[in-house]
Design a protein around this motif. Structure first.
Motif, PDB file in Angstrom:
ATOM      1  N   UNK A   1       3.560  -0.796   2.613  1.00 28.84           N
ATOM      2  CA  UNK A   1       3.795  -0.748   1.167  1.00 28.84           C
ATOM      3  C   UNK A   1       3.884  -2.086   0.467  1.00 28.84           C
ATOM      4  N   UNK A   2       3.477  -3.172   1.156  1.00 28.10           N
ATOM      5  CA  UNK A   2       3.585  -4.482   0.509  1.00 28.10           C
ATOM      6  C   UNK A   2       2.701  -4.577  -0.728  1.00 28.10           C
ATOM      7  N   UNK A   3       1.471  -4.059  -0.625  1.00 31.62           N
ATOM      8  CA  UNK A   3       0.541  -4.139  -1.747  1.00 31.62           C
ATOM      9  C   UNK A   3       1.076  -3.447  -2.984  1.00 31.62           C
ATOM     10  N   UNK A   4       1.592  -2.261  -2.808  1.00 29.49           N
ATOM     11  CA  UNK A   4       2.150  -1.520  -3.945  1.00 29.49           C
ATOM     12  C   UNK A   4       3.334  -2.263  -4.553  1.00 29.49           C
ATOM     13  N   UNK A   5       4.184  -2.844  -3.687  1.00 33.31           N
ATOM     14  CA  UNK A   5       5.322  -3.612  -4.194  1.00 33.31           C
ATOM     15  C   UNK A   5       4.835  -4.816  -4.998  1.00 33.31           C
ATOM     16  N   UNK A   6       3.842  -5.516  -4.474  1.00 30.43           N
ATOM     17  CA  UNK A   6       3.322  -6.707  -5.140  1.00 30.43           C
ATOM     18  C   UNK A   6       2.724  -6.367  -6.502  1.00 30.43           C
ATOM     19  N   UNK A   7       1.918  -5.305  -6.539  1.00 30.04           N
ATOM     20  CA  UNK A   7       1.299  -4.906  -7.798  1.00 30.04           C
ATOM     21  C   UNK A   7       2.356  -4.524  -8.836  1.00 30.04           C
ATOM     22  N   UNK A   8       3.359  -3.785  -8.400  1.00 30.91           N
ATOM     23  CA  UNK A   8       4.426  -3.378  -9.317  1.00 30.91           C
ATOM     24  C   UNK A   8       5.209  -4.589  -9.810  1.00 30.91           C
ATOM     25  N   UNK A   9       5.396  -5.562  -8.925  1.00 31.22           N
ATOM     26  CA  UNK A   9       6.094  -6.798  -9.298  1.00 31.22           C
ATOM     27  C   UNK A   9       5.358  -7.497 -10.438  1.00 31.22           C
ATOM     28  N   UNK A  10       4.043  -7.623 -10.302  1.00 31.13           N
ATOM     29  CA  UNK A  10       3.254  -8.272 -11.349  1.00 31.13           C
ATOM     30  C   UNK A  10       3.264  -7.458 -12.635  1.00 31.13           C
ATOM     31  N   UNK A  11       3.139  -6.142 -12.500  1.00 31.98           N
ATOM     32  CA  UNK A  11       3.125  -5.279 -13.678  1.00 31.98           C
ATOM     33  C   UNK A  11       4.458  -5.342 -14.415  1.00 31.98           C
ATOM     34  N   UNK A  12       5.554  -5.251 -13.678  1.00 32.70           N
ATOM     35  CA  UNK A  12       6.879  -5.272 -14.296  1.00 32.70           C
ATOM     36  C   UNK A  12       7.167  -6.610 -14.977  1.00 32.70           C
ATOM     37  N   UNK A  13       6.559  -7.683 -14.457  1.00 31.53           N
ATOM     38  CA  UNK A  13       6.777  -9.010 -15.033  1.00 31.53           C
ATOM     39  C   UNK A  13       5.711  -9.395 -16.053  1.00 31.53           C
TER      40      UNK A  13
END
Length: 215
Positions: free
Chosen positions: A138-150
């Motif tokens: 799930x690293x990719x999903x976490x990373x994408x969400x991190x960028x989206x949320x920021x």
């Protein structure tokens, strides 16, 4: 359910004692900023910190693997595990100990620390390595969400060509961004279709608002 001695709970349990000792080491480090420690003492402090954190997290892992057919209990322990990882792994990075933070975050898959370190060091190569190494976790999903949320859409879309399938899957649940992904992957027809769909949905939304106001 098996609770190893390193994960025994309660006020006087080993888990609580280790957590208190880790916090005490962090407090000691903070206090010593005005009176710096010698290199030997500094190295000793962080060596003990790393060993204790490893002991704490290994206990959590053993505890979790022993829980079978009890989703509520598993979620409870996992949340405690995540909270302690947030508390002690990220703290080591914030206190300037990036190597210790990386070692613990890689071993126990603490993605917030790994992403923040890569962003801080502007290390795109390491980030891509983690994407491949921890992709199934799930690293990719976490990373994408991190960028989206920021609000960092530029960084998010920079993965369009490198990991188009993974990013496409993530963006599929954010239809307002799909056209940007299609443009980045040169799928212009799909981008056009997505924009038309968004425009139609916007028109329908405006029409509904007008009807509601009339009522």
């Amino acid at each position: 359910e098996y609770i190893p001695w390193t994960a025994s709970v309660g006020y006087s349990g080993t888990r609580a004692l280790i957590s208190k000792e880790l916090q005490a080491l962090l407090d000691t480090w903070t206090e010593c900023k005005t009176e710096p420690l010698s290199d030997q003492h500094r190295q000793s402090l962080w060596s003990v910190y790393c060993d204790l954190a490893d002991l704490l997290f290994a206990g959590y892992q053993q505890h979790l693997t022993s829980i079978v057919d009890d989703k509520d209990r598993e979620l409870e322990v996992r949340n405690d595990f995540d909270n302690d990882k947030n508390r002690f792994i990220l703290a080591s990075f914030e206190q300037g100990q990036a190597n210790i933070a990386i070692e613990l975050a890689e071993q126990y898959q603490h993605f917030p620390t790994l992403v923040q370190i890569c962003e801080h060091q502007k290390n795109r190569e390491r980030l891509e390595t983690y994407f491949t190494k921890f992709g199934s976790d799930g690293f990719g999903e976490f990373l994408f969400k991190y960028y989206l949320d920021n609000g960092n859409l530029k960084q998010l879309l920079s993965f369009s060509n490198l990991f188009p399938k993974e990013l496409g899957s993530f963006i599929s649940s954010h239809s307002h961004l799909s056209w940007l992904h299609y443009l980045a992957t040169e799928e212009y027809n799909e981008a056009s279709k997505n924009l038309v769909q968004l425009a139609e949905e916007e028109c329908q939304s405006v029409a509904k608002k007008k009807s509601a106001n009339q009522l």
